[in-house]
Scaffold this active site. Structure first.
Site, PDB file in Angstrom:
ATOM      1  N   ASP A 192      13.945  33.158 -21.135  1.00  0.00           N
ATOM      2  CA  ASP A 192      14.007  31.833 -20.524  1.00  0.00           C
ATOM      3  C   ASP A 192      15.371  31.201 -20.744  1.00  0.00           C
ATOM      4  OD1 ASP A 192      13.471  31.673 -23.305  1.00  0.00           O
ATOM      5  OD2 ASP A 192      12.671  29.658 -23.095  1.00  0.00           O
ATOM      6  N   ARG A 247      19.220  28.530 -27.680  1.00  0.00           N
ATOM      7  CA  ARG A 247      18.549  27.791 -28.744  1.00  0.00           C
ATOM      8  C   ARG A 247      17.592  28.711 -29.509  1.00  0.00           C
ATOM      9  NH1 ARG A 247      15.329  24.375 -24.234  1.00  0.00           N
ATOM     10  NH2 ARG A 247      13.524  25.737 -23.955  1.00  0.00           N
ATOM     11  N   ASP A 248      16.817  28.127 -30.381  1.00  0.00           N
ATOM     12  CA  ASP A 248      15.875  28.911 -31.181  1.00  0.00           C
ATOM     13  C   ASP A 248      14.599  29.183 -30.367  1.00  0.00           C
ATOM     14  OD1 ASP A 248      15.086  26.250 -31.163  1.00  0.00           O
ATOM     15  OD2 ASP A 248      14.307  26.280 -33.206  1.00  0.00           O
ATOM     16  N   GLU A 249      14.758  30.022 -29.352  1.00  0.00           N
ATOM     17  CA  GLU A 249      13.637  30.416 -28.497  1.00  0.00           C
ATOM     18  C   GLU A 249      13.945  31.783 -27.905  1.00  0.00           C
ATOM     19  OE1 GLU A 249      10.885  28.592 -24.871  1.00  0.00           O
ATOM     20  OE2 GLU A 249      12.508  27.418 -25.726  1.00  0.00           O
ATOM     21  N   ASP A 251       8.498  32.462 -16.035  1.00  0.00           N
ATOM     22  CA  ASP A 251       9.860  32.343 -15.522  1.00  0.00           C
ATOM     23  C   ASP A 251      10.213  33.557 -14.666  1.00  0.00           C
ATOM     24  OD1 ASP A 251       9.477  30.764 -17.960  1.00  0.00           O
ATOM     25  OD2 ASP A 251      11.578  30.239 -17.783  1.00  0.00           O
ATOM     26  N   TRP A 289       1.891  32.498 -15.283  1.00  0.00           N
ATOM     27  CA  TRP A 289       2.522  33.246 -16.365  1.00  0.00           C
ATOM     28  C   TRP A 289       1.930  34.660 -16.450  1.00  0.00           C
ATOM     29  CZ3 TRP A 289       3.278  28.260 -15.841  1.00  0.00           C
ATOM     30  CH2 TRP A 289       4.433  27.686 -16.354  1.00  0.00           C
ATOM     31  N   GLU A 313      17.307  23.951 -17.259  1.00  0.00           N
ATOM     32  CA  GLU A 313      15.865  23.992 -17.466  1.00  0.00           C
ATOM     33  C   GLU A 313      15.179  22.800 -16.808  1.00  0.00           C
ATOM     34  OE1 GLU A 313      12.784  24.500 -21.228  1.00  0.00           O
ATOM     35  OE2 GLU A 313      14.781  23.665 -21.577  1.00  0.00           O
ATOM     36  N   HIS A 340      18.813  28.316 -17.645  1.00  0.00           N
ATOM     37  CA  HIS A 340      17.407  28.651 -17.451  1.00  0.00           C
ATOM     38  C   HIS A 340      17.270  29.101 -15.997  1.00  0.00           C
ATOM     39  CE1 HIS A 340      14.777  27.536 -20.814  1.00  0.00           C
ATOM     40  NE2 HIS A 340      13.746  27.688 -20.008  1.00  0.00           N
TER      41      HIS A 340
END
Length: 866
Positions: A451, A455-457, A464, A521, A733, A754
């Site tokens: 995605d 960042r922390d992801e 997506d 999803w 995003e 994103h």
């Protein structure tokens, strides 16, 4: 003249160490004669040949020889004949080499280094080495390697391969990828030294939200097998075992999220060369490992793809120094470090945007994205090896004296996919939007389709990719990479068929709400393989994923209940609807239940059609009936007899139109109602992740092409071009990731890279330029441009499995001209914008012209909403 331009095996760019014993073959022809079609082919390998085979097939043709054995290498070539009697010469040979098809052929041990107790902010990378003796008479050598963690590999002091962050990220417990390299030129009789530089990566490093780490294990490990083939045909196998040694090296901190620290004072000269004294190193430890979990790669590795120079050196209001590379990208910075005092530290902090003139790090959340370089005194060049960042801006501290921007180079890294598609248009902002979409895909297709990259992801969110897959498949050859990702999806699928929100799957956060089968999803399990089939003609991906597809669809339908009401629970729905509050991204105008019914219908239709392709007759009837049930539920529960949506919104109308859920009476009005909804929304985006990709198409399908153009060219927020006007170089995003006053959205979920909302590029390719597949693999194309006075020209091209297809149109007042290139062995249907009858054309170049009077977009209707 006829020629074979490209011969390939499966979806491999470099078919060495592949996992298919009988790889299918494809070739692309070029032909000077218009209308040329292949009539026959011949495939040869050594003295074996198929002879002339009367067939038009040239895409993923069945392997015609005995299956390859492990390590077997064969060269194949092909020639073709046309239906006009013409013949090509033999193609250049393609070398195809199998990997280790039998796990029992792994003779080495997985070894783990001695590591200190974990701390905070990233752990040190380890060095491992071993020496092996090889006899004389070596004619070929291969190294096969993988790791729990990420690794670089060297042999006798030379780097092996150019892979980055090998072996990448997969469902490690069930599928650990390894790769094969030809190292014939690097080995010699006698002592040979193998070196591994090993860091945490996805396996042991920080992963997911809020500081989780060591998801897959407490220690890193490496598995390396060197195979030397001798002149008598025997194979000598050496590699990792209990004799290997380990120590900590110059990378004292390495983490994907946190960054990397390199201390040049700790560099160990000659550590990966024969004869190095490793007596003071620690013993590596052999650990149990099931080689049955090892898998060959489906796609290409991550590599360094491009380099960008610094375009500006900025001094911030606080006096800090920031480098601007001019493009939001994913990778790292290579630095030419000058001579400076030993122990001096240069620190690089990375971010995508500036806020109030300073580095905008708040959106990174817990990811520090900080690299540190410790000098040993002398000048040197360093590029981090075990991390990546999403950034445009780099804050530099600790630099001695004035910065020379030439000392810094941004290195773009992503999966090394072959570029297939291009799009350009006369409007600069629209062209920039498309470039932003391309850059967003590049940054997020780094081994896993994520995605976001900063960042922390950084997770492989299924929703997506489900909406972006058509765009991705046009822009790049994603078949190998996404084919492997689909295997991970199936491996992570629950026993009841449910598909996780992200793949590879793990517990990324303790705060996620309980979720059931998630519409949009989980549908990645059906949408992605179907998209690959449509764009490549590969029915094999449908067959391979069929069990996964059926398990998901049955689980999704079960959540709906007998009447498909989808009662109870929570769902993400039309995530990040433009009207949703910043802190409630699920609060869309259209409730999640009708979204779920619509997406169930779409998945059921895909399953019906896939079953027909595969000859699964009973399944086709079952899923056809499921589609009918879901469509009936949607139109009876959520749409009035005259087509008005129960929850008026762009998504409600678009899904009903595009997914074929409405009856004739409803459809007769739905297009106008959608257009009026867009007008009521001031020609601005009024949808979220699951609805936005379908709105413009739904308008164009129902005579509202001019309204679609007003929506597409809107520059006020929320719109696709708003971000462009705010200086974006990737897709955001949120529609308002940066507010009109230039400040960063105050929410804690704000990414500036994103790709999901960039799914509109599929509309640019298929409708604006007008280049779309009309049969699987573009064997037949549909050329139907949607011109507008907003543009004076647009063009697109795509390297289809049969060759290059291209469209180029111009609009001068009311004079429309269209130039088309149709690849050999294919045909195209031409639909001109004047509404004249379709024209069928064969391969070659063609020019058409007509008069085009642009229709007016929808305007406010007094009765709207009554």
């Amino acid at each position: 003249m006829i020629a074979i331009d490209r011969l390939s095996a499966e979806h491999h760019i470099e078919p060495i160490g592949i996992g298919e014993a009988a790889p299918r073959l494809s070739w692309v022809t070029s032909a000077e004669a218009a209308g040329w079609h292949q009539a026959a082919y011949e495939i040869a390998s050594g003295d074996e040949t198929t002879g002339r085979v009367e067939s038009v097939e040239q895409v993923l043709v069945a392997w015609p020889f005995a299956p390859l054995a492990s390590r077997e290498r064969r060269e194949v070539r092909v020639r073709v004949w046309g239906d006009d009697g013409s013949a090509s010469d033999w193609s250049a040979p393609l070398a195809v080499e199998a990997g280790l098809l039998d796990p029992a052929l792994w003779e080495v041990e997985m070894v783990t280094p001695a590591l200190p107790e974990p701390g905070e902010g990233g752990e040190p990378a380890a060095l491992l080495r071993g020496e092996v003796e090889l006899p004389a008479g070596i004619v070929a050598a291969r190294i096969r390697a993988t790791a729990h963690g990420v690794m670089t590999l060297s042999l006798n002091g030379s780097t092996v391969g150019d892979d980055v962050l090998h072996p990448g990220w997969s469902t490690y417990e069930k599928r650990l990828r390894f790769r094969t390299w030809d190292v014939t030129d690097l080995v010699h009789p006698g002592a040979n030294a193998i070196g591994v530089h090993l860091a945490d990566g996805w396996f042991r490093g920080y992963l997911g939200f809020g500081g989780k780490r060591a998801i897959y294990g407490d220690t890193t490990a490496a598995l390396v097998q060197l195979e030397a083939t001798l002149s008598d045909g025997s194979v000598v196998v050496r590699g990792t075992d209990g004799s290997w040694r380990s120590t900590l090296g110059p990378v004292t901190r390495a983490d994907l999220y946190m960054g990397e620290t390199y201390d040049a004072r700790r560099e160990i000269a000659g550590w990966d060369e024969p004869g190095f004294d490793d007596a003071d190193w620690s013993a590596a430890t052999s650990v149990p490992f099931d080689t049955a979990t090892l898998v060959h790669p489906d796609g290409p590795p991550v590599r360094r793809i491009e380099e960008l120079a610094v375009v500006e050196v900025i001094t911030t209001p606080s006096g800090r120094t920031i480098l601007d590379v001019g493009q939001n990208l994913v990778g790292r910075v290579r630095v030419r470090v000058p001579a400076m005092d030993s122990g001096s530290v240069v620190t690089l902090r990375h971010a995508e945007v500036l806020e109030d003139g300073e580095l905008g790090t708040r959106p990174l959340r817990a990811a520090r994205a900080t690299d540190e370089i410790v000098s040993a005194g002398d000048p040197f060049v360093y590029e981090p090896q075990f991390t990546f960042h999403g950034f445009r801006y780099v804050e530099v501290t600790g630099w001695p004296g004035e910065i020379d921007p030439g000392d810094f180079t941004a290195v773009v890294t992503h999966t090394d996919m072959r570029r297939l598609g291009e799009f350009e248009a006369s409007d600069a902002d629209l062209g920039r939007l498309h470039e932003n979409i391309v850059w967003g895909m590049r940054g997020n297709f780094l081994d896993v389709p994520t995605d976001c990259p900063q960042r922390d992801e950084r997770l492989g969110w299924t929703g997506d990719l489900a909406v972006f897959a058509p765009t991705a498949a046009f822009l790049y050859d994603t078949s190998g990479m996404l084919g492997g990702w689909l295997r991970d999806l199936e491996a992570d699928q629950a026993d009841d068929g449910n598909v996780p929100l992200y793949v590879p799957s793990f517990s990324a956060s303790d705060d996620l709400p309980p979720l059931d089968a998630e519409a949009g999803w989980g549908d990645a399990a059906t949408i992605v393989p179907w998209t690959l089939y449509e764009r490549t003609g590969d029915a094999g991906v449908l067959r391979r994923q069929w069990a996964s597809m059926t398990a998901w669809t049955d689980r999704f339908a079960a959540r709906g209940g007998d009447d498909l009401a989808f009662e109870g629970g929570f769902a993400l729905g039309d995530w990040l609807d433009a009207a949703a509050p910043d802190d409630q991204p699920w609060a869309a105008r259209l409730p999640w239940q009708p979204v779920a019914v619509a997406y169930l219908a779409q998945t059921a239709r895909i399953m019906r059609d896939a079953a027909r392709v595969l000859g699964e007759i009973a399944a086709a009837e079952t899923y056809g009936a499921l589609f009918d049930r879901a469509a009936r539920r949607f139109r009876e529960e959520y749409v009035t007899p005259t087509g008005r949506a129960a929850f008026p919104s762009q998504t409600a109308y678009a899904l009903g139109i595009r997914f074929g859920l409405l009856d004739e009476a409803q459809l007769a009005h739905a297009g106008d109602l959608l257009a009026q909804q867009v007008v009521a929304d001031d020609y601005r985006i009024g949808s979220g992740f699951l609805g936005t990709p379908h709105v413009a198409d739904a308008l164009a399908d129902t005579g509202g092409g001019a309204t679609a153009w007003e929506l597409l060219m809107q520059k006020e927020c929320p719109s696709w071009l708003y971000a462009v006007t705010m200086g974006a170089t990737t897709v955001w995003e949120r529609w308002n990731s940066i507010l009109p006053d230039g400040s960063i959205n105050p929410g804690d979920m704000t990414s500036f890279n994103h790709y999901a909302l960039g799914a509109v590029a599929d509309f640019l390719h298929r409708r604006v330029a007008g280049l779309a597949p009309a049969a699987p693999g573009y064997r037949r194309q549909r050329i139907a441009p949607l011109p507008s006075p907003h543009l004076t020209w647009a063009r697109a091209s795509h390297e289809t499995p049969y060759g290059r297809a291209a469209v180029n149109w111009t609009l001068d007042g009311a004079d429309f001209t269209l130039d088309v290139t149709v690849p050999p062995s294919t045909t195209a249907e031409i639909r001109l914008p004047d509404g004249s009858a379709p024209i069928e054309v064969a391969s070659g170049t063609h020019t058409f012209a007509c008069r085009f009077l642009a229709p007016e977009p929808a305007r406010p209707a007094a009765a709207f909403g009554a």
